[in-house]
Scaffold this active site. Structure first.
Site, PDB file in Angstrom:
ATOM      1  N   LYS A 259     -23.105 -67.075 -43.107  1.00  0.00           N
ATOM      2  CA  LYS A 259     -23.768 -68.094 -42.276  1.00  0.00           C
ATOM      3  C   LYS A 259     -23.232 -68.070 -40.851  1.00  0.00           C
ATOM      4  O   LYS A 259     -23.989 -68.101 -39.884  1.00  0.00           O
ATOM      5  CB  LYS A 259     -23.581 -69.495 -42.877  1.00  0.00           C
ATOM      6  CG  LYS A 259     -24.168 -69.658 -44.271  1.00  0.00           C
ATOM      7  CD  LYS A 259     -24.038 -71.068 -44.774  1.00  0.00           C
ATOM      8  CE  LYS A 259     -22.613 -71.519 -45.017  1.00  0.00           C
ATOM      9  NZ  LYS A 259     -21.893 -70.772 -46.056  1.00  0.00           N
TER      10      LYS A 259
ATOM     11  N   ARG B 192     -11.270 -61.893 -44.306  1.00  0.00           N
ATOM     12  CA  ARG B 192     -11.734 -62.693 -43.158  1.00  0.00           C
ATOM     13  C   ARG B 192     -10.570 -63.179 -42.289  1.00  0.00           C
ATOM     14  O   ARG B 192      -9.538 -63.637 -42.764  1.00  0.00           O
ATOM     15  CB  ARG B 192     -12.520 -63.917 -43.650  1.00  0.00           C
ATOM     16  CG  ARG B 192     -12.829 -64.877 -42.513  1.00  0.00           C
ATOM     17  CD  ARG B 192     -13.944 -65.817 -42.781  1.00  0.00           C
ATOM     18  NE  ARG B 192     -13.811 -66.601 -43.995  1.00  0.00           N
ATOM     19  CZ  ARG B 192     -14.779 -67.379 -44.465  1.00  0.00           C
ATOM     20  NH1 ARG B 192     -15.922 -67.466 -43.820  1.00  0.00           N
ATOM     21  NH2 ARG B 192     -14.591 -68.066 -45.575  1.00  0.00           N
TER      22      ARG B 192
ATOM     23  N   ARG C  53     -14.976 -73.384 -54.476  1.00  0.00           N
ATOM     24  CA  ARG C  53     -16.057 -73.576 -53.490  1.00  0.00           C
ATOM     25  C   ARG C  53     -17.381 -73.029 -54.015  1.00  0.00           C
ATOM     26  O   ARG C  53     -18.438 -73.612 -53.788  1.00  0.00           O
ATOM     27  CB  ARG C  53     -15.672 -72.893 -52.168  1.00  0.00           C
ATOM     28  CG  ARG C  53     -14.573 -73.641 -51.416  1.00  0.00           C
ATOM     29  CD  ARG C  53     -13.910 -72.793 -50.354  1.00  0.00           C
ATOM     30  NE  ARG C  53     -14.817 -72.296 -49.352  1.00  0.00           N
ATOM     31  CZ  ARG C  53     -14.556 -71.255 -48.554  1.00  0.00           C
ATOM     32  NH1 ARG C  53     -13.403 -70.614 -48.657  1.00  0.00           N
ATOM     33  NH2 ARG C  53     -15.423 -70.879 -47.662  1.00  0.00           N
TER      34      ARG C  53
ATOM     35  N   ARG D 125     -25.223 -80.269 -47.497  1.00  0.00           N
ATOM     36  CA  ARG D 125     -24.631 -79.574 -48.641  1.00  0.00           C
ATOM     37  C   ARG D 125     -24.823 -80.347 -49.939  1.00  0.00           C
ATOM     38  O   ARG D 125     -24.357 -79.914 -50.988  1.00  0.00           O
ATOM     39  CB  ARG D 125     -23.135 -79.443 -48.376  1.00  0.00           C
ATOM     40  CG  ARG D 125     -22.660 -78.018 -48.279  1.00  0.00           C
ATOM     41  CD  ARG D 125     -21.241 -78.109 -47.830  1.00  0.00           C
ATOM     42  NE  ARG D 125     -20.487 -76.940 -48.078  1.00  0.00           N
ATOM     43  CZ  ARG D 125     -20.161 -76.083 -47.109  1.00  0.00           C
ATOM     44  NH1 ARG D 125     -20.601 -76.237 -45.892  1.00  0.00           N
ATOM     45  NH2 ARG D 125     -19.383 -75.080 -47.393  1.00  0.00           N
TER      46      ARG D 125
ATOM     47  N   ARG E  81      -8.032 -68.601 -43.078  1.00  0.00           N
ATOM     48  CA  ARG E  81      -8.379 -69.948 -43.527  1.00  0.00           C
ATOM     49  C   ARG E  81      -7.657 -70.245 -44.833  1.00  0.00           C
ATOM     50  O   ARG E  81      -7.661 -69.423 -45.746  1.00  0.00           O
ATOM     51  CB  ARG E  81      -9.898 -70.062 -43.712  1.00  0.00           C
ATOM     52  CG  ARG E  81     -10.599 -70.442 -42.441  1.00  0.00           C
ATOM     53  CD  ARG E  81     -12.080 -70.421 -42.537  1.00  0.00           C
ATOM     54  NE  ARG E  81     -12.637 -71.110 -43.716  1.00  0.00           N
ATOM     55  CZ  ARG E  81     -13.953 -71.272 -43.908  1.00  0.00           C
ATOM     56  NH1 ARG E  81     -14.813 -70.816 -43.012  1.00  0.00           N
ATOM     57  NH2 ARG E  81     -14.395 -71.883 -44.975  1.00  0.00           N
TER      58      ARG E  81
END
Ligand code: G5P
Ligand code: MG
Length: 270
Positions: free
Chosen positions: A68, A180, A224, A146, A213
């Site tokens: 996203k 990431r 998640r 969400r 993160r």
């Protein structure tokens, strides 16, 4: 001041052209009278005139790590869209130690969702103040809504024109987030293998350090993904129930394959 400017621009447009094609996405009310305005543009039959703004409201959805943020960066660059990521907004609130940030920190660390009332207040106030500064263009919401309750609150206030869904398999995602790195102040995202920064560990634009993160730990990513399946996937049905044609699904495992299809879709719509 910005509202005054928006009103002046809209009033000038209204006076200048009675033929402009205004597809209504948003309405603001202006007191006054505007002779020669067509029904399409606004109702001048009373002392209160409603003029539509040319704003396109986009939502990008998809599981954690589906791309996203990456796709939003490309949309922002290509169409000069305003991009609002709920996760980036929360992380900036945490860094600033605001009341909302302190509340959100535990939920994010656990991979669970921050309560709806907190999210709805944060996002709607940010979007409303953004719209006051815009008379045209588009905004792009990433990571919100969400839950169906967030979607209902948004729809009641600022209904979306299009919902872009990134349909990326979970096994692909789990691999991606391991690599990431993020630049927290800007939200820019990198990946060790796929789009590494020019200089190791540093943001391409500012040269500032990149970080990992906390919620990218494998066990938190699993939580998640479960939250996504249980709470966020139903949001797609919420929008399909309103109008199936506003939801556009993009299925694939590579952003570089999905992106040209998204661009083709947006070239038509924006
Ligand atoms: P966030 O911050 O909204 P998520 O979980 O929705 O977090 P996330 O993790 O930010 O989504 P993304 O933006 O979908 O993922 O993906 P990305 O960052 O662009 O890409 C992931 C990685 O893959 C990057 O390293 C990228 O470079 C790489 N990549 C991209 N494309 C490819 C590709 O084609 N190939 C390869 N190999 N790599 C690629 O939300 C965080 C938390 O905030 C709270 C929740 O606690 C949430 O868990 N929160 C909310 N809570 C309640 N309500 C809300 N509305 C909330 N919003 C946030
Ligand atoms: Mg993101």
């Amino acid at each position: 001041m910005n509202l005054v400017l928006a009103i002046l621009i809209l009033t000038a447009r209204c006076a200048a052209s009675a033929e402009t094609d205004l597809t209504p996405s948003t309405g603001i009310e202006i007191q006054g009278h505007c002779p020669g305005v067509s029904e399409k543009q606004g109702d001048c039959s009373s002392s209160t005139m409603t003029i539509s703004k040319l704003i396109r409201r986009l939502i990008i959805m998809g599981p954690p790590g589906s791309g996203k943020g990456t796709v939003s960066g490309r949309i922002q660059k290509t169409y000069d869209s305003f991009h609002l990521s709920s996760g980036d907004l929360l992380r900036s609130q945490i860094a600033a130690k605001t009341k909302e940030g302190i509340l959100a920190e535990g939920f994010i660390a656990n991979g669970t969702l921050v309560p709806d009332d907190v999210m709805v207040n944060l996002i709607l106030s940010a979007l409303k103040s953004q719209e006051l500064q815009m008379s045209s263009g588009s905004w792009l919401l990433d990571g919100f809504p969400r839950t169906t309750s967030q979607a209902a609150a948004l729809h009641g206030s600022l209904p979306a024109d299009f919902v872009i869904n990134l349909d990326v398999p979970f096994d692909v995602i789990i691999d991606r987030v391991k690599g990431r790195w993020v630049h927290l102040p800007s939200g820019r995202v990198y990946n060790e293998d796929w789009n590494p920064p020019k200089e190791n560990g540093k943001d391409d634009v500012t040269g500032e350090p990149l970080t990992k993160r906390d919620d990218d730990k494998p066990e938190t990513v699993a939580t998640r993904l479960t939250a996504y399946q249980r709470q966020t996937q139903p949001v797609l049905d919420f929008y399909r129930g309103i109008d199936a044609s506003i939801v556009k699904n993009f299925k694939g495992s590579e952003t570089n394959v999905i992106w040209p299809m998204i661009k083709e879709f947006l070239d038509e719509k924006l």
